[in-house]
Design an enzyme around this catalytic site. Structure first.
Site, PDB file in Angstrom:
ATOM      1  N   PRO A   1       0.828  -1.208   0.000  1.00  0.00           N
ATOM      2  CA  PRO A   1       0.000   0.000   0.000  1.00  0.00           C
ATOM      3  C   PRO A   1       0.863   1.259   0.000  1.00  0.00           C
ATOM      4  O   PRO A   1       1.815   1.376   0.771  1.00  0.00           O
ATOM      5  CB  PRO A   1      -0.798  -0.122   1.301  1.00  0.00           C
ATOM      6  N   CYS A   2       0.509   2.198  -0.870  1.00  0.00           N
ATOM      7  CA  CYS A   2       1.361   3.372  -1.058  1.00  0.00           C
ATOM      8  C   CYS A   2       0.786   4.637  -0.435  1.00  0.00           C
ATOM      9  O   CYS A   2       1.427   5.683  -0.484  1.00  0.00           O
ATOM     10  CB  CYS A   2       1.571   3.612  -2.553  1.00  0.00           C
ATOM     11  N   GLN A   3      -0.408   4.576   0.172  1.00  0.00           N
ATOM     12  CA  GLN A   3      -1.078   5.804   0.603  1.00  0.00           C
ATOM     13  C   GLN A   3      -0.238   6.623   1.576  1.00  0.00           C
ATOM     14  O   GLN A   3      -0.223   7.854   1.511  1.00  0.00           O
ATOM     15  CB  GLN A   3      -2.438   5.490   1.235  1.00  0.00           C
TER      16      GLN A   3
END
Length: 495
Positions: free
Chosen positions: A110-112
């Site tokens: 996940p890159c958020q």
């Protein structure tokens, strides 16, 4: 330091490949399967995956079931934080242990928390804390991934993320990951790759880490660009910020490949989308769009012009080929903005859109003979609300953007699940944002790739995905290196 048991496991895996076995992959945070499609196309077997989003997990199952029960464990969403590799093996009924089941471990973590576009959202929900992104638990999932490395002992590893993971509050996370992997007996490398350089009709910069177990005798390599594209200034700026804390002479960091202008030109939006169905029902009869299902197939457009090389590839991807048409022709119904979409120039963004809206509003006032009414009157306010978007152009300069038919698209994001104004179709006569299938095309998903859920879920899955063509470019190099290592092992065995 690598243990004797770990070394024995890796040697056993190499021996299996040497005897003719196919490399088997486990992907963590697989999403709908963009990277997985690249791995599979390169000749790597998809043995298992972990994905927490139910609709993305269902999409993965639809496209990679390979005879498995779509109602069974293969299709279930799973949380990487709570399911272990051993539990995954048991759930899927695999015949070997976690340590013996997988040769390749992949992850699109996940890159958020890492992406700057997500940091402002995190600040908002945390009451304005500037370091909120550093407190996001998703930022530490790479440590959980390292546990999967320990439990599965893969021969090869590939990790994808946004460039800003290189500058996470001044910390270079890929360097930390590589340090851990090297201590566990891997050769490591990382770099930035742009999807447009590999035939994807989208400017999308991503960080890739590749690692090989020492037993293979390989040093990580990365694909060389096949297409030329000039990066817009905004992407150049993002790259500079991301690379601020990278040691350019690091043995781990691979200098960025700059494509030669003699290469094929990057794929533009028209080449990517022109053969897809023309959609005007949102204007002519919105009820058609409201009734249309994501799975409804519409025929391709007929044209005297030859089909583009890219469109042909999207129609004829092995295992995902289509014949007369494809699905995914849903668009957002935003009638206030249709006239603005039509009038916008190619490549224009929200400030121009707002000026056009103000012009349309003044014309409407004159047409309705309301030029003299007070700005605080309900008639004035109501008419303005019907025509002019409420966003401040100084605060939201990039909120809207109209595709340039000759150039690759801007980056697609998961936020498309809520708002597709960042990608307005280049054809002003269609006066709309892009459809689900058009978003999939811009992300290089083949036309036969199915997405589960409703329109918003499909947009989110597409925006979250690794572009399959970019994943394929990385996977092909990885597979070549695995094959060479196996060949070297054969030669050593003969010697």
């Amino acid at each position: 330091m690598i243990t004797a048991d770990a070394l024995q496991i890796r040697q056993r895996k190499l021996a299996r490949l040497r005897s003719g076995g196919s490399p088997r992959a486990l992907e963590i945070c697989s999403g709908a399967g963009g990277l997985s499609l690249g791995l599979q196309t390169a000749g790597i077997e998809l043995a298992a995956h972990v994905e927490i989003d139910p609709e993305a997990a269902e999409s993965y199952a639809l496209n990679f079931a390979n005879g498995r029960d779509l109602k069974g464990p293969w299709a279930l969403p799973r949380n990487m934080e709570s399911v272990s590799a051993a539990e995954l093996i048991t759930d899927l009924g695999l015949p070997t242990s976690a340590a013996d089941s997988f040769d390749v471990l992949a992850a699109g973590l996940p890159c958020q928390a890492f992406a700057r576009i997500g940091r402002s959202k995190l600040r908002s929900v945390s009451g304005g804390k500037e370091d909120a992104f550093q407190q996001d638990p998703r930022a530490s999932l790479y440590r959980r991934f390292l546990k999967y490395v320990e439990d599965t002992q893969p021969l090869a590893i590939v990790i994808e993320n946004v460039p800003d993971i290189l500058n996470f509050g001044g910390h270079n996370v890929p360097e930390e990951i590589c340090e851990h992997l090297e201590a566990a007996g891997y050769s490591t490398g990382y770099t930035l790759l742009n999807a447009a350089y590999f035939g994807v009709p989208q400017i999308r910069e991503r960080l890739f880490i590749v690692a090989f177990a020492h037993v293979l005798g390989e040093q990580p390599r990365f694909p060389v660009p096949t297409h030329f594209a000039e990066l817009p200034s905004g992407y150049q700026g993002t790259r500079r910020v991301a690379l601020k804390h990278v040691d350019q002479n690091s043995g781990r960091f691979h200098r960025l490949h700059e494509p030669a202008d003699s290469l094929k030109a990057a794929v533009g939006a028209r080449a990517a989308l022109a053969d897809l169905p023309r959609i005007t029902e949102h204007v002519d009869d919105p009820r058609v769009i409201r009734r249309r299902k994501l799975t409804e197939v519409l025929p391709y457009r007929e044209s005297k012009k030859a089909l583009s090389e890219y469109a042909s590839m999207m129609r004829n991807w092995e295992g995902f080929s289509t014949a007369a048409g494809t699905d995914g022709h849903l668009v957002r119904l935003t009638p206030r903005d249709f006239p603005i979409f039509e009038a916008m120039d190619h490549g224009a963004d929200y400030p121009q859109a707002r000026k056009l809206a103000e012009k349309l509003f003044k014309e409407a006032l004159s047409r309705k003979r309301l030029n003299g009414i007070h700005k605080n009157s309900s008639a004035y306010r109501d008419l303005r609300a019907e025509i002019v978007p409420p966003y401040d152009p100084d605060k939201f300069p990039n909120k809207w953007w109209k595709l340039d038919p000759a150039k690759p698209s801007r980056t697609l994001t998961a936020h498309m699940g809520k708002d597709t104004y960042s990608h307005i179709h280049y054809d002003g006569q269609q006066c709309r944002t892009i459809s689900v299938r058009e978003a999939a095309r811009l992300q290089s998903f083949p036309d036969g790739f199915a997405f589960a859920g409703a329109m918003n879920a499909a947009f989110r899955q597409i925006g979250n995905a690794v572009p399959p063509l970019l994943g394929l470019a990385v996977a092909r190099v990885l597979k070549e290196q695995l094959d060479r290592a196996v060949q070297s092992a054969d030669n050593l065995q003969v010697a």
